[in-house]
Design a protein around this motif. Sequence first.
Motif, PDB file in Angstrom:
ATOM      1  N   TYR A  91      -4.901  -1.783   6.276  1.00  0.00           N
ATOM      2  CA  TYR A  91      -5.459  -1.189   5.051  1.00  0.00           C
ATOM      3  C   TYR A  91      -6.986  -1.177   5.096  1.00  0.00           C
ATOM      4  O   TYR A  91      -7.625  -0.156   4.777  1.00  0.00           O
ATOM      5  N   THR A 106       0.840  -1.193   0.000  1.00  0.00           N
ATOM      6  CA  THR A 106       0.000   0.000   0.000  1.00  0.00           C
ATOM      7  C   THR A 106       0.877   1.246   0.000  1.00  0.00           C
ATOM      8  O   THR A 106       2.067   1.198   0.311  1.00  0.00           O
ATOM      9  N   ARG A 107       0.280   2.364  -0.336  1.00  0.00           N
ATOM     10  CA  ARG A 107       0.949   3.661  -0.239  1.00  0.00           C
ATOM     11  C   ARG A 107      -0.119   4.718  -0.022  1.00  0.00           C
ATOM     12  O   ARG A 107      -1.315   4.476  -0.243  1.00  0.00           O
ATOM     13  N   ASP A 108       0.295   5.867   0.415  1.00  0.00           N
ATOM     14  CA  ASP A 108      -0.630   6.970   0.629  1.00  0.00           C
ATOM     15  C   ASP A 108      -0.666   7.849  -0.615  1.00  0.00           C
ATOM     16  O   ASP A 108       0.370   8.125  -1.237  1.00  0.00           O
ATOM     17  N   GLN A 109      -1.860   8.259  -0.973  1.00  0.00           N
ATOM     18  CA  GLN A 109      -2.034   9.155  -2.110  1.00  0.00           C
ATOM     19  C   GLN A 109      -3.186  10.104  -1.800  1.00  0.00           C
ATOM     20  O   GLN A 109      -4.309   9.651  -1.525  1.00  0.00           O
ATOM     21  N   GLY A 155      -3.864  11.731   0.771  1.00  0.00           N
ATOM     22  CA  GLY A 155      -4.418  11.534   2.101  1.00  0.00           C
ATOM     23  C   GLY A 155      -5.168  10.241   2.310  1.00  0.00           C
ATOM     24  O   GLY A 155      -5.719  10.007   3.393  1.00  0.00           O
ATOM     25  N   LEU A 156      -5.211   9.380   1.297  1.00  0.00           N
ATOM     26  CA  LEU A 156      -5.903   8.101   1.393  1.00  0.00           C
ATOM     27  C   LEU A 156      -4.923   6.967   1.141  1.00  0.00           C
ATOM     28  O   LEU A 156      -3.924   7.134   0.440  1.00  0.00           O
ATOM     29  N   VAL A 157      -5.228   5.796   1.685  1.00  0.00           N
ATOM     30  CA  VAL A 157      -4.403   4.625   1.437  1.00  0.00           C
ATOM     31  C   VAL A 157      -4.897   3.938   0.162  1.00  0.00           C
ATOM     32  O   VAL A 157      -6.093   3.923  -0.126  1.00  0.00           O
ATOM     33  N   THR A 158      -3.966   3.373  -0.622  1.00  0.00           N
ATOM     34  CA  THR A 158      -4.334   2.729  -1.877  1.00  0.00           C
ATOM     35  C   THR A 158      -3.387   1.582  -2.175  1.00  0.00           C
ATOM     36  O   THR A 158      -2.247   1.560  -1.690  1.00  0.00           O
ATOM     37  N   ARG A 176      -8.311   1.516   7.526  1.00  0.00           N
ATOM     38  CA  ARG A 176      -8.204   2.870   6.972  1.00  0.00           C
ATOM     39  C   ARG A 176      -9.180   3.083   5.825  1.00  0.00           C
ATOM     40  O   ARG A 176      -9.790   4.156   5.692  1.00  0.00           O
ATOM     41  N   THR A 177      -9.323   2.077   4.987  1.00  0.00           N
ATOM     42  CA  THR A 177     -10.256   2.184   3.858  1.00  0.00           C
ATOM     43  C   THR A 177     -11.686   2.330   4.350  1.00  0.00           C
ATOM     44  O   THR A 177     -12.445   3.171   3.866  1.00  0.00           O
TER      45      THR A 177
END
Length: 414
Positions: A216, A61-64, A66-69, A219-220
């Motif tokens: 993940y 995963t990574r942050d983009q 302000g959201l995790v993706t 957060r999602t």
Amino acid sequence: MSHHVPNAPDRPSTDPVWTPILTGLHATALDCLQTSFALLADHANGSGSHLALGARYGFRTRDQDGLVTVEATSDDRAAEAVDLLGLRVEGRWMQLDGPQVRRLAAPGQPLYVTADAYDLPWCPYHGHEHMRHSFLVTAAEPDEVTVVDAYHNDTAWGPARPGVWRMPAAAFDTALAGGAHTLAVTTHPAPAIDVPAMLAGNAARAARARPEIATYLARTGAALDTVAGLHRFVLDVWLLARARDLHEHWLAAVAPEAAAALAGQAARWQQLATRSYVALRRAQAGRPAAPELADALGALMADHLAALESMAGPAAGTGEDAAPAAPDRAGDDGVRAAVLGALGDTLDLDGSTLRTTDVLRELPGFDSFRLVDVIDRVERRLGVEVPATALTAADLRDVGSLCAMFGAATGGAR
């Protein structure tokens, strides 16, 4: 608004080299950055070589914004292509314009190019949505450029399908005015994959991924009450489903007995993709989201991990059977009329000719976006809202099951 691209191509052409390669590609299991590496692999090493991209399971995963993706970067996809396909990146240029890309193109040396799909006139995203998108430049003459794009997807603005486009040089330059990242890629024999070792490694990686997946999902799920969070969720479900499908295609080619452990999962992922898109459309219209979507994704991911872990043993499990067809019910006349009318209006069909046994995905022009339009139309006409949990594979299989779903939502009578 979409800006006008002079002399933009509107139809793909055929090519004696690239059209057969496009035909043999499992494009529906690839994202828009993988497709062009897949083309290069099959061009060099034969049809099906690209399936090695699905050999190794991983979760990152990574942050983009302000959201995790789970969305991979261009560098991630390039590293996978080097490792699994035998490709080598010999040159890398950032933010080139069209004339610079054309000058780099050499006979017999396709260039891997990524640019903003918003600016690419052969893409349905043109003038609608910004995203990095890959394609190959396979030839560049002073007045014409040949572009090969293997992307396959249904979008809100029409279907994207693999093809070859021959563009006037001026139109190509306009499309790349915002800058393009370009790779010169050489091909080598694909590395041999030790299948039992890969399956054992996948099982170990699946076990190690569980804590990160739990984080993940938490957060999602926390972001599903926002349109941005739902938009990201829709994309992630799409990406995870394609990665799973690609892995299943690879397994079917090299270890069919192991592939049986994944049987039935694809339909359930498609169901979740449809439910999440419905939720996004409703959120965009100001209606509340569906927080249970994160739990549904977690269940699918858990089943996938369990299947991967089972493959390390002497025999894979049989997996789940595909969802059974719904009973052939059409509900009351009012519900049936609403469903047939919505299908007819959305797909430009004569609704009176539809039968309850007609499979939805086989209707001309039908795709998941049209399905959402049909659901919206019927809900407005009947004054009901189908719960997201009711949007199952069985309920969305054929005309009769769709009528039955709305019949249940109305309480069985109107």
